[in-house]
Design a protein around this motif. Structure first.
Motif, PDB file in Angstrom:
ATOM      1  N   THR A   9       0.743  -1.302  -0.103  1.00 15.80           N
ATOM      2  CA  THR A   9       0.156  -0.004  -0.002  1.00 15.80           C
ATOM      3  C   THR A   9       0.713   1.193  -0.100  1.00 15.80           C
ATOM      4  O   THR A   9       0.150   2.359  -0.079  1.00 15.80           O
ATOM      5  CB  THR A   9      -0.870   0.069   1.275  1.00 15.80           C
ATOM      6  N   SER A  69      -0.274  -9.027  -6.809  1.00  9.89           N
ATOM      7  CA  SER A  69      -1.978  -9.258  -6.169  1.00  9.89           C
ATOM      8  C   SER A  69      -2.484 -10.509  -5.955  1.00  9.89           C
ATOM      9  O   SER A  69      -3.309 -10.513  -5.123  1.00  9.89           O
ATOM     10  CB  SER A  69      -2.873  -8.345  -7.065  1.00  9.89           C
ATOM     11  N   THR A  71      -3.844 -12.437  -7.806  1.00 10.54           N
ATOM     12  CA  THR A  71      -5.170 -12.587  -8.787  1.00 10.54           C
ATOM     13  C   THR A  71      -5.180 -13.914  -9.395  1.00 10.54           C
ATOM     14  O   THR A  71      -4.172 -14.477 -10.282  1.00 10.54           O
ATOM     15  CB  THR A  71      -5.551 -11.405  -9.847  1.00 10.54           C
ATOM     16  N   LYS A 236     -16.813  -7.537  -8.915  1.00 16.94           N
ATOM     17  CA  LYS A 236     -15.789  -6.510  -9.058  1.00 16.94           C
ATOM     18  C   LYS A 236     -15.710  -5.825 -10.133  1.00 16.94           C
ATOM     19  O   LYS A 236     -15.734  -6.583 -11.257  1.00 16.94           O
ATOM     20  CB  LYS A 236     -14.418  -7.227  -8.325  1.00 16.94           C
ATOM     21  N   PRO A 238     -11.978  -4.226 -11.134  1.00 19.20           N
ATOM     22  CA  PRO A 238     -10.875  -4.122 -10.827  1.00 19.20           C
ATOM     23  C   PRO A 238     -10.104  -3.036 -11.735  1.00 19.20           C
ATOM     24  O   PRO A 238     -10.601  -2.669 -12.729  1.00 19.20           O
ATOM     25  CB  PRO A 238     -10.094  -5.541 -11.211  1.00 19.20           C
ATOM     26  N   GLY A 242      -5.655  -0.785  -8.258  1.00 19.54           N
ATOM     27  CA  GLY A 242      -5.897  -2.047  -7.499  1.00 19.54           C
ATOM     28  C   GLY A 242      -4.894  -2.967  -7.241  1.00 19.54           C
ATOM     29  O   GLY A 242      -4.564  -3.624  -6.350  1.00 19.54           O
ATOM     30  N   TYR A 245      -2.054  -2.033  -5.498  1.00 23.86           N
ATOM     31  CA  TYR A 245      -2.042  -1.994  -3.954  1.00 23.86           C
ATOM     32  C   TYR A 245      -2.118  -3.420  -3.385  1.00 23.86           C
ATOM     33  O   TYR A 245      -2.345  -3.423  -2.322  1.00 23.86           O
ATOM     34  CB  TYR A 245      -3.430  -1.039  -3.905  1.00 23.86           C
ATOM     35  N   LYS A 247      -4.354  -5.669  -4.414  1.00 21.50           N
ATOM     36  CA  LYS A 247      -5.787  -6.288  -4.318  1.00 21.50           C
ATOM     37  C   LYS A 247      -5.963  -7.342  -5.076  1.00 21.50           C
ATOM     38  O   LYS A 247      -5.602  -7.665  -6.125  1.00 21.50           O
ATOM     39  CB  LYS A 247      -6.993  -5.353  -4.558  1.00 21.50           C
ATOM     40  N   LYS A 248      -6.509  -8.335  -4.461  1.00 23.79           N
ATOM     41  CA  LYS A 248      -6.630 -10.032  -5.081  1.00 23.79           C
ATOM     42  C   LYS A 248      -7.964 -10.019  -5.826  1.00 23.79           C
ATOM     43  O   LYS A 248      -9.119  -9.668  -5.050  1.00 23.79           O
ATOM     44  CB  LYS A 248      -6.447 -10.775  -4.193  1.00 23.79           C
ATOM     45  N   TYR A 249      -8.165 -10.247  -6.909  1.00 23.44           N
ATOM     46  CA  TYR A 249      -9.290 -10.579  -7.740  1.00 23.44           C
ATOM     47  C   TYR A 249      -9.492 -12.125  -8.246  1.00 23.44           C
ATOM     48  O   TYR A 249      -8.510 -12.451  -8.190  1.00 23.44           O
ATOM     49  CB  TYR A 249      -9.409  -9.562  -8.758  1.00 23.44           C
TER      50      TYR A 249
END
Length: 376
Positions: A9, A69, A71, A236, A238, A242, A245, A247-249
């Motif tokens: 972050t 992330s 993802t 979501k 994305p 994101g 930062y 973020k997991k998708y």
């Protein structure tokens, strides 16, 4: 929040990642420029070298998706289709609804070994964007102004030039021409109504000229068309920021294979085939929204370590001298040097943010707001 999650972050970490991407990209672009001397000597060797140079740059973005992330990308298809991945030249049709749809496509090309040789029909404005457009230029990407009267000869020439490409390529087409927005969708459906075409709920009306031309020019080279419908679990939406930062998708991709011989050779019939395909894609999106899944067997191709190894190589090469230089600047105590260094950092931050901005939907082109009102 764990320490690693905290680091993801932090702006300074994002800036360092951006520094590695930008500087390594400029180095790669310079090497690509030098490889131009190979073209008249051995065109195929030039192409193979540039595939690997492009991989070294694009795999850094794939690394962010896969390793940074975390993802997950799940394929919904059948074993016969998946068994062909990375073993034939194909045209890819992908819906254009998300900021990172291209990145999900890239992670699949990476896992099947065709990231460096992937192609796209891209808007000409991207040619002048550092790193992105410059790398694509050396990869023989086909650029267009999205005005068919002006693009026809350029697109046909660019496509025919790829007919003897030495490595398996996935040629990506966004047949909608631009990213989906509510305004563009409303205008697009007005055009559909005026032409007596079925309305689409989740897609824009496909623009058929690029598709029919690609099929005609690459027939004999390309074996099939892969239709890919992408969605994200949990509704979501994305973004690349994101991903940055951490973020997991969870991305789901429904892939269907159509042998090229099943697509009509007649231009009008091929255009009708494409319109029918988009009606099917709309039905797939409707199913996903209602049931949370696509039809077909689920496959999760394993991520490969090469994207991470490549990024760690560039980070080691570029960050060590940067830290040494920065320490020397502050140790000097010179206000002028320190201000100049901070100004350089600020400029780098601005440049990285502008590159990220290329992917943002709200900053996308206005193409489609008026162009859909014109005849193809």
């Amino acid at each position: 929040m764990g320490f690693i999650a905290f680091l993801k972050t932090q702006f300074i970490v994002h800036l360092l990642i951006g520094f590695v991407f930008v500087v390594s990209g400029l180095i790669i672009n310079f090497i690509q420029l030098c490889t131009l001397v190979l073209w008249p000597i051995n065109k195929q060797f030039y192409r193979r070298v540039n595939c690997r140079l492009a991989y070294s740059l694009w795999s850094q973005l794939v690394m962010l998706l896969e390793w940074w992330s975390g993802t997950e990308c799940t394929l919904f298809s059948d074993e016969a289709t998946v068994s062909t991945f990375g073993k034939e030249h194909v045209i890819i049709i992908l819906n254009h609804n998300f900021e990172i749809d291209f990145l999900c496509g890239w992670t699949m090309t990476e896992r099947f070994g065709v990231l460096g040789s992937s192609k796209v029909l891209a808007k000409r404005e991207l040619l002048y964007v550092p790193l992105i457009g410059w790398t694509w230029y050396f990869l023989e990407i086909v650029f267009c102004k999205r005005k068919w009267e002006e693009d026809r000869d350029t697109v046909i020439e660019g496509l025919k030039r790829l007919s003897d490409y030495p490595e398996y390529m996935w040629f990506l087409l966004y047949c909608e021409g631009t990213r989906f927005t509510e305004t563009k969708h409303r205008i697009s459906m007005e055009v559909a109504e005026s032409k007596g075409l079925p309305k689409l709920k989740y897609h824009l009306l496909p623009r058929t000229k690029g598709f029919t031309t690609a099929v005609q020019c690459l027939r004999g080279t390309v074996s099939a068309v892969y239709d890919v419908t992408l969605n994200f679990r949990g509704n979501k939406n994305p973004s690349l920021l994101g991903i940055l930062y951490g973020k997991k998708y969870e991305a789901d991709m429904c892939v269907r294979r159509f042998p090229l011989e099943d697509i009509p050779q007649d231009e009008k019939e091929a255009a009708n085939w494409l319109h029918k395909l988009y009606q099917e894609k709309d039905a797939l999106q409707e199913m996903y929204n209602q049931e949370g899944t696509f039809p077909g067997k689920q496959f999760k191709p394993p991520r490969r370590p090469w994207t991470l190894i490549n990024f760690l190589f560039w980070a080691t090469v570029l960050l060590s001298p940067l830290f040494t230089f920065g320490f020397g600047v502050f140790a000097s105590g010179s206000p002028l040097l320190i201000l100049a260094f901070l100004g350089l950092v600020g400029a780098a931050s601005f440049g990285v943010r502008r590159l990220i901005g290329v992917t943002e939907i709200e900053k996308g082109s206005s193409y489609g707001n008026q162009e859909f009102k014109k005849k193809e």
